[in-house]
Scaffold this motif. Structure first.
Motif, PDB file in Angstrom:
ATOM      1  N   LEU A 109      19.883-111.493  36.124  1.00 20.50           N
ATOM      2  CA  LEU A 109      20.693-112.607  35.642  1.00 20.50           C
ATOM      3  C   LEU A 109      22.120-112.195  35.308  1.00 20.50           C
ATOM      4  O   LEU A 109      23.013-113.048  35.212  1.00 20.50           O
ATOM      5  N   LEU A 110      22.349-110.898  35.121  1.00 19.12           N
ATOM      6  CA  LEU A 110      23.697-110.429  34.802  1.00 19.12           C
ATOM      7  C   LEU A 110      24.579-110.340  36.048  1.00 19.12           C
ATOM      8  O   LEU A 110      25.774-110.601  35.998  1.00 19.12           O
ATOM      9  N   ARG A 153      29.217 -95.233  38.161  1.00 19.92           N
ATOM     10  CA  ARG A 153      29.873 -96.421  37.603  1.00 19.92           C
ATOM     11  C   ARG A 153      28.949 -97.206  36.660  1.00 19.92           C
ATOM     12  O   ARG A 153      29.370 -98.195  36.074  1.00 19.92           O
ATOM     13  N   LYS A 154      27.692 -96.759  36.553  1.00 18.72           N
ATOM     14  CA  LYS A 154      26.662 -97.476  35.776  1.00 18.72           C
ATOM     15  C   LYS A 154      26.529 -98.915  36.266  1.00 18.72           C
ATOM     16  O   LYS A 154      26.518 -99.876  35.493  1.00 18.72           O
ATOM     17  N   GLU A 155      26.403 -99.042  37.568  1.00 16.63           N
ATOM     18  CA  GLU A 155      26.334-100.347  38.221  1.00 16.63           C
ATOM     19  C   GLU A 155      24.946-100.539  38.827  1.00 16.63           C
ATOM     20  O   GLU A 155      24.479 -99.731  39.631  1.00 16.63           O
ATOM     21  N   THR A 156      24.253-101.618  38.445  1.00 13.41           N
ATOM     22  CA  THR A 156      22.919-101.906  38.966  1.00 13.41           C
ATOM     23  C   THR A 156      22.942-101.919  40.492  1.00 13.41           C
ATOM     24  O   THR A 156      23.797-102.559  41.110  1.00 13.41           O
ATOM     25  N   VAL A 189       6.782-117.457  36.107  1.00 10.11           N
ATOM     26  CA  VAL A 189       8.121-116.882  36.019  1.00 10.11           C
ATOM     27  C   VAL A 189       8.141-115.964  34.800  1.00 10.11           C
ATOM     28  O   VAL A 189       7.888-116.401  33.677  1.00 10.11           O
ATOM     29  N   ILE A 190       8.416-114.689  35.040  1.00  9.13           N
ATOM     30  CA  ILE A 190       8.424-113.703  33.964  1.00  9.13           C
ATOM     31  C   ILE A 190       9.863-113.345  33.609  1.00  9.13           C
ATOM     32  O   ILE A 190      10.633-112.928  34.479  1.00  9.13           O
ATOM     33  N   ASP A 191      10.246-113.532  32.353  1.00 10.28           N
ATOM     34  CA  ASP A 191      11.532-113.023  31.863  1.00 10.28           C
ATOM     35  C   ASP A 191      11.349-111.560  31.474  1.00 10.28           C
ATOM     36  O   ASP A 191      10.356-111.208  30.836  1.00 10.28           O
ATOM     37  N   PHE A 192      12.297-110.716  31.875  1.00  9.70           N
ATOM     38  CA  PHE A 192      12.204-109.308  31.503  1.00  9.70           C
ATOM     39  C   PHE A 192      13.574-108.792  31.100  1.00  9.70           C
ATOM     40  O   PHE A 192      14.606-109.277  31.568  1.00  9.70           O
ATOM     41  N   GLU A 193      13.586-107.817  30.229  1.00 10.99           N
ATOM     42  CA  GLU A 193      14.842-107.188  29.822  1.00 10.99           C
ATOM     43  C   GLU A 193      14.558-105.771  29.349  1.00 10.99           C
ATOM     44  O   GLU A 193      13.476-105.470  28.838  1.00 10.99           O
ATOM     45  N   GLY A 235      20.352-100.860  31.870  1.00 14.57           N
ATOM     46  CA  GLY A 235      19.960-102.039  31.106  1.00 14.57           C
ATOM     47  C   GLY A 235      19.940-103.235  32.036  1.00 14.57           C
ATOM     48  O   GLY A 235      20.753-103.335  32.971  1.00 14.57           O
ATOM     49  N   ILE A 236      19.006-104.142  31.815  1.00 12.61           N
ATOM     50  CA  ILE A 236      18.874-105.269  32.744  1.00 12.61           C
ATOM     51  C   ILE A 236      18.280-106.468  32.017  1.00 12.61           C
ATOM     52  O   ILE A 236      17.527-106.325  31.047  1.00 12.61           O
TER      53      ILE A 236
END
Length: 336
Positions: A94-95, A158-161, A69-73, A114-115
């Motif tokens: 996760l957001l 809207r800067k929405e993922t 499991v890789i955490d990324f940001e 951003g993520i």
């Protein structure tokens, strides 16, 4: 501007931090390249990067030691042209709790301002991922005025993922060849930047054309009207084809292997991937041959043809000439 990766299920795991250079946002002609070799917790292999103004290219080729499991940001806004060449991965933002799944040989276009998320990578397979991050203002210059892109364009505003497509599309032969040319470009300086920038635009063109063509062709059966079990079977069939290019299954044997009949196999495979089983096999053989001729220059034309499953080199040469417009020997000579 940074991206961080680390394994969340291992203590004291190595963190990979990718820092985008200043000229990612300026007008300099600089091309920056670097290679990460995380041969510890992640597995064996490498992650290559190429940066220049407004564009970041990443290519990961990894053999994983275990399920990870890789955490990324990331802390910046970008549009990503994502190509899953081999291996299977699933990521969760996760957001927003949105999930993104990629099977081998699939592509899509994603946007994030951003993520922060997690990605599940399976062991025992070779993971190959090719991704191009583009500044949104550069990407929107090339986004056609077409109804299918309206929702994605609104998400950028809207800067929405978001993802451009609800369902991923198959990577075509032309896309694979462009990716190969980007990764093996031997030019330097400004000439390298010019070639790679042109190929990035060409790759985006192929993605957008494929999307527009599938949305405008009403006569084609929709892959998303297939039953989930048949979709899963077709992905398994494609994996079997990929693993047996030089010694392919017959249509009947392939259908039996995935638990269906020949009629369903032919119909569902064409609906999902836009080509026949044998058409896909032929295209993959041609791409494999093209890559071998460029990368394994010590191999003869006969050796390449045999490795691609051709009994006669003359048949291979004729098929290669029809597909690429040049003889295998001419390709070897051109890039030697």
């Amino acid at each position: 501007m940074k991206v961080r990766l680390h394994a969340s299920d291992l203590k004291d795991s190595e963190t990979i931090e990718i820092t985008y250079p200043p000229h990612f946002h300026d007008s300099e002609q600089t091309v920056t390249e670097c290679v990460h070799r995380p041969n510890t917790w992640l597995g064996e292999g490498q992650y290559r990067e190429i940066f220049f103004r407004g564009i970041h290219i990443g290519y990961g080729d990894l053999s994983l030691k275990e399920n990870t499991v890789i955490d990324f940001e990331s802390d910046f806004e970008s549009v990503e042209m994502h190509f899953a060449i081999s291996g299977q991965a699933q990521a969760t933002d996760l957001l927003t709790q949105k999930q993104y799944c990629f099977a081998p040989n699939e592509h899509n276009i994603l946007y994030a301002a951003g993520i922060k998320g997690q990605s599940n990578w399976a062991s025992g397979t070779n993971m190959q991922v090719f991704e191009i991050n583009v500044l949104p203002e550069l990407f929107t210059k090339y986004l056609p005025d077409h109804r299918i892109f309206n929702a994605f364009r609104a998400a950028l505003t809207r800067k929405e993922t978001s993802t451009l497509l609800r369902h991923n599309r198959p990577i075509t032969t032309q896309m694979r060849l462009i990716i190969h040319e980007i990764l093996h470009c031997n030019r330097t300086g400004l000439l390298k930047k010019m070639l790679i920038e042109a190929r990035v635009i060409e790759l985006l063109l192929l993605q957008l054309e494929q999307i527009m063509a599938s949305s405008d062709t009403q006569s084609q059966p929709s892959p998303y009207h297939l039953r989930k079990i048949d979709i899963d079977r077709m992905y398994t069939a494609r994996e079997i084809i990929e693993a047996n290019l030089s010694n392919p299954y017959s249509l009947g044997a392939l259908a039996k292997q995935v638990g269906t009949n020949e009629f369903t196999l032919k119909k569902s495979f064409k609906a999902l991937f836009g080509t026949t089983v044998f058409g896909y096999l032929h295209e993959r053989k041609m791409v494999q041959a093209h890559e071998m001729l460029l990368e394994e220059k010590d191999k003869t034309i006969t050796e390449v043809s045999e490795q691609c499953g051709y009994q006669h080199a003359s048949h291979f040469t004729a098929a290669f000439k029809r597909r690429f417009g040049v003889l295998p020997s001419q390709l070897k000579h051109r890039f030697s």
